[in-house]
Design an enzyme around this catalytic site. Structure first.
Site, PDB file in Angstrom:
ATOM      1  N   GLN A 149      65.751  34.171  61.547  1.00 14.36           N
ATOM      2  CA  GLN A 149      65.624  33.952  62.900  1.00 14.36           C
ATOM      3  C   GLN A 149      66.309  32.625  63.814  1.00 14.36           C
ATOM      4  O   GLN A 149      66.807  32.871  65.341  1.00 14.36           O
ATOM      5  CB  GLN A 149      63.706  33.374  63.012  1.00 14.36           C
ATOM      6  CG  GLN A 149      63.106  33.815  62.596  1.00 14.36           C
ATOM      7  CD  GLN A 149      62.298  35.037  62.731  1.00 14.36           C
ATOM      8  OE1 GLN A 149      62.118  34.960  64.235  1.00 14.36           O
ATOM      9  NE2 GLN A 149      62.756  36.376  62.474  1.00 14.36           N
ATOM     10  N   HIS A 204      68.460  34.169  66.619  1.00 18.09           N
ATOM     11  CA  HIS A 204      68.727  34.972  67.278  1.00 18.09           C
ATOM     12  C   HIS A 204      68.884  33.845  68.785  1.00 18.09           C
ATOM     13  O   HIS A 204      69.645  34.838  69.707  1.00 18.09           O
ATOM     14  CB  HIS A 204      67.412  34.720  67.626  1.00 18.09           C
ATOM     15  CG  HIS A 204      66.197  35.928  67.557  1.00 18.09           C
ATOM     16  ND1 HIS A 204      65.701  36.899  68.122  1.00 18.09           N
ATOM     17  CD2 HIS A 204      65.078  35.720  66.594  1.00 18.09           C
ATOM     18  CE1 HIS A 204      64.835  37.679  67.433  1.00 18.09           C
ATOM     19  NE2 HIS A 204      63.934  37.108  66.102  1.00 18.09           N
ATOM     20  N   GLU A 233      56.131  29.038  67.209  1.00 16.53           N
ATOM     21  CA  GLU A 233      55.552  30.739  67.442  1.00 16.53           C
ATOM     22  C   GLU A 233      55.780  31.704  66.326  1.00 16.53           C
ATOM     23  O   GLU A 233      54.533  32.426  66.001  1.00 16.53           O
ATOM     24  CB  GLU A 233      57.183  31.287  68.075  1.00 16.53           C
ATOM     25  CG  GLU A 233      57.171  32.237  67.752  1.00 16.53           C
ATOM     26  CD  GLU A 233      58.178  33.159  69.006  1.00 16.53           C
ATOM     27  OE1 GLU A 233      58.830  34.166  69.803  1.00 16.53           O
ATOM     28  OE2 GLU A 233      59.367  33.088  68.679  1.00 16.53           O
ATOM     29  N   HIS A 234      55.959  31.012  65.081  1.00 13.65           N
ATOM     30  CA  HIS A 234      56.591  32.222  64.601  1.00 13.65           C
ATOM     31  C   HIS A 234      55.663  30.861  63.016  1.00 13.65           C
ATOM     32  O   HIS A 234      56.543  30.581  62.357  1.00 13.65           O
ATOM     33  CB  HIS A 234      57.467  33.039  63.524  1.00 13.65           C
ATOM     34  CG  HIS A 234      57.871  33.886  64.769  1.00 13.65           C
ATOM     35  ND1 HIS A 234      59.146  33.969  65.583  1.00 13.65           N
ATOM     36  CD2 HIS A 234      57.338  34.911  64.821  1.00 13.65           C
ATOM     37  CE1 HIS A 234      58.961  34.837  66.300  1.00 13.65           C
ATOM     38  NE2 HIS A 234      58.269  35.668  65.834  1.00 13.65           N
ATOM     39  N   ASP A 271      58.664  41.164  63.658  1.00 10.39           N
ATOM     40  CA  ASP A 271      59.642  41.514  65.389  1.00 10.39           C
ATOM     41  C   ASP A 271      60.390  42.521  66.080  1.00 10.39           C
ATOM     42  O   ASP A 271      60.462  43.161  67.088  1.00 10.39           O
ATOM     43  CB  ASP A 271      60.653  40.325  64.511  1.00 10.39           C
ATOM     44  CG  ASP A 271      60.936  38.871  65.152  1.00 10.39           C
ATOM     45  OD1 ASP A 271      60.137  38.576  65.200  1.00 10.39           O
ATOM     46  OD2 ASP A 271      62.212  38.477  64.442  1.00 10.39           O
ATOM     47  N   HIS A 309      24.478  28.474 101.143  1.00  9.04           N
ATOM     48  CA  HIS A 309      23.838  28.902  99.546  1.00  9.04           C
ATOM     49  C   HIS A 309      22.458  28.411  99.514  1.00  9.04           C
ATOM     50  O   HIS A 309      22.295  29.335  99.018  1.00  9.04           O
ATOM     51  CB  HIS A 309      24.982  28.273  98.534  1.00  9.04           C
ATOM     52  CG  HIS A 309      26.403  28.678  98.207  1.00  9.04           C
ATOM     53  ND1 HIS A 309      27.091  27.970  99.208  1.00  9.04           N
ATOM     54  CD2 HIS A 309      27.204  28.905  97.329  1.00  9.04           C
ATOM     55  CE1 HIS A 309      28.397  28.263  99.277  1.00  9.04           C
ATOM     56  NE2 HIS A 309      28.417  29.320  97.826  1.00  9.04           N
TER      57      HIS A 309
END
Length: 435
Positions: A250, A253, A318-319, A352, A412
């Protein structure tokens, strides 16, 4: 808890850098909105050194791209897209529509209506993200979106054949060779040759992310995305070799992608640190992954599993990958994560690229309040109401009259008054001379 490496931090651009990105993005969006295709051509030439006669690929060009792709790669694309489609259909099946008589004569219901159009951005650059085509386009088509268009960059005029194949096989109705801010702006505001869309999805760099942020409201978006993140939970049983491989997978990235290891064993933590140093020496993407590990990598030793779970939720990564002896405990204990990966047979990279769950996920602690991209993102869950009996209409009319006047909404209240009066015959004073 103590840190063997790094410290907990929020990864963010400096104020000056963020302001510069935002101003550039704002200028490009405004120019494309004003000048349309002419501005689009200028920005494509400036940023991608590419300005074709038409940004939209013809059917012949698409087929020519597909013909360039290795047959095994095409088979793999189809397999992964079937996996993504299968999971999206399972999600869709969980979203039931209904109509119920909630009290005598009063019927309420819910429908799920696909958005009209979606723009999918498929990044190029360092890594051509074929998987982004699967995640954004296949999911939209399963939701029932009629028009899905895709944009992907072609720097220096080099058309990314594999990306085009993935986009086409995913079901895109139009494909444009456009990248960066100019692509997002064209999808959102439209030009003479590109009709605007209702929702934009897909990852990108800081400029793409800020363009989506600025255009949110004019169009829907999937998520406010930041750099990829991973947090791995371990204990004394965790294989340091596996943990290190998955952390670096990871980190590659980008140099700002946080990779965090939280373990209940100090010995295990040291072993993982050692493995990472050894693996970086032989990893082809070590320049990027090593920078990420140096800049934003962390190793945290927790007192016990309870504390490890608390730390994980605090990071809201995220993960989150669970490499402990009883990984399914995390299903019961964790609350804040984008996607959860249980056991050392289950790599984050599966999510992924191939397993079928969506990889467009919340970053920068957004997992505290949202999940990732899913079939429901492309659906509008709307309600409908119908009153079928005079008695029910009168009953609700009287209730509305009281409730609205408590809030000083006289107009109303009168909507309720007249419906009650039609049944009871008791017309209020304000109707005198009006009927």
């Amino acid at each position: 808890m103590f840190h063997l490496k790094g410290r907990k931090q929020t990864v963010a651009q400096s104020g000056d850098a963020a302001a510069s990105v935002a101003q550039t993005v704002s200028d490009v969006i405004a120019d494309i909105e004003e000048r349309g295709d002419a501005a689009l051509s200028e920005y494509s030439e400036r940023f991608d050194r590419f300005c074709p006669e038409s940004f939209r690929l013809s059917d012949e060009q698409i087929q020519a791209c597909i013909a360039q792709v290795d047959p095994q790669t095409l088979d793999d694309i189809r397999t992964v897209q079937r996996n993504v489609e299968r999971f999206a259909r399972l999600q869709l099946a969980s979203l039931t529509e209904f109509e119920a008589e909630v009290e005598p004569g009063v019927f309420l219901g819910q429908r799920n209506i696909p958005v009209g159009s979606v723009g999918a951005y498929v990044p190029g650059g360092r890594y051509p993200l074929l998987a982004s085509a699967h995640m954004t386009i296949v999911t939209a088509k399963v939701a029932g979106v009629q028009r899905v268009i895709a944009a992907t960059p072609a720097p220096d005029g080099e058309i990314p054949a594999a990306s085009i194949a993935a986009i086409h096989l995913a079901g895109a109705d139009e494909i444009y060779l456009l990248g960066g801010v100019q692509a997002i702006a064209a999808l959102a505001v439209g030009t003479e040759t590109i009709a605007p869309v209702d929702v934009i999805a897909g990852p990108g760099n800081a400029y793409v992310a800020d363009a989506k942020r600025q255009l949110f409201g004019r169009v829907g978006i999937d998520l406010f995305a930041g750099p990829t993140e991973v947090l791995i939970l371990g204990d004394e049983t965790t294989d340091p070799f596996v943990a290190a491989v998955d952390l670096l997978s990871q980190a590659e990235h980008g140099p700002d992608s946080p990779a965090v290891y939280v373990t209940t064993s100090e010995d295990n933590a040291h072993a993982v640190l050692d493995q990472i140093e050894r693996q970086l020496k032989v990893l082809p993407t070590a320049e990027i992954a090593g920078a990420a590990w140096e800049n934003v990598g962390e190793v945290v030793v927790a007192e016990d599993l309870d504390e490890a779970f608390r730390i994980s939720d605090e990071y809201a990564s995220e993960h989150v990958q669970v490499l402990t002896s009883e990984p399914r405990l995390a299903l019961e204990r964790l609350r804040d994560y984008g996607a959860l990966f249980l056991g050392d047979r289950t790599a984050v990279s599966y999510g992924d690229k191939v397993i079928g769950t969506n990889h467009v996920l919340p970053t920068r602690r957004a997992a505290r309040y949202t999940g990732g991209l899913w079939v429901g993102k492309y659906l509008k869950t709307v309600t409908f109401q119908e009153i079928r009996s005079d008695e029910a209409s009168a009953r609700l009319g009287k209730l509305l009259g009281r409730a609205a006047r408590a809030e000083r909404f006289e107009g109303h209240a009168r909507s309720g008054d007249i419906r009650a009066a039609r049944v009871t015959g008791e017309w209020p004073e304000w109707t005198a001379g009006l009927r």
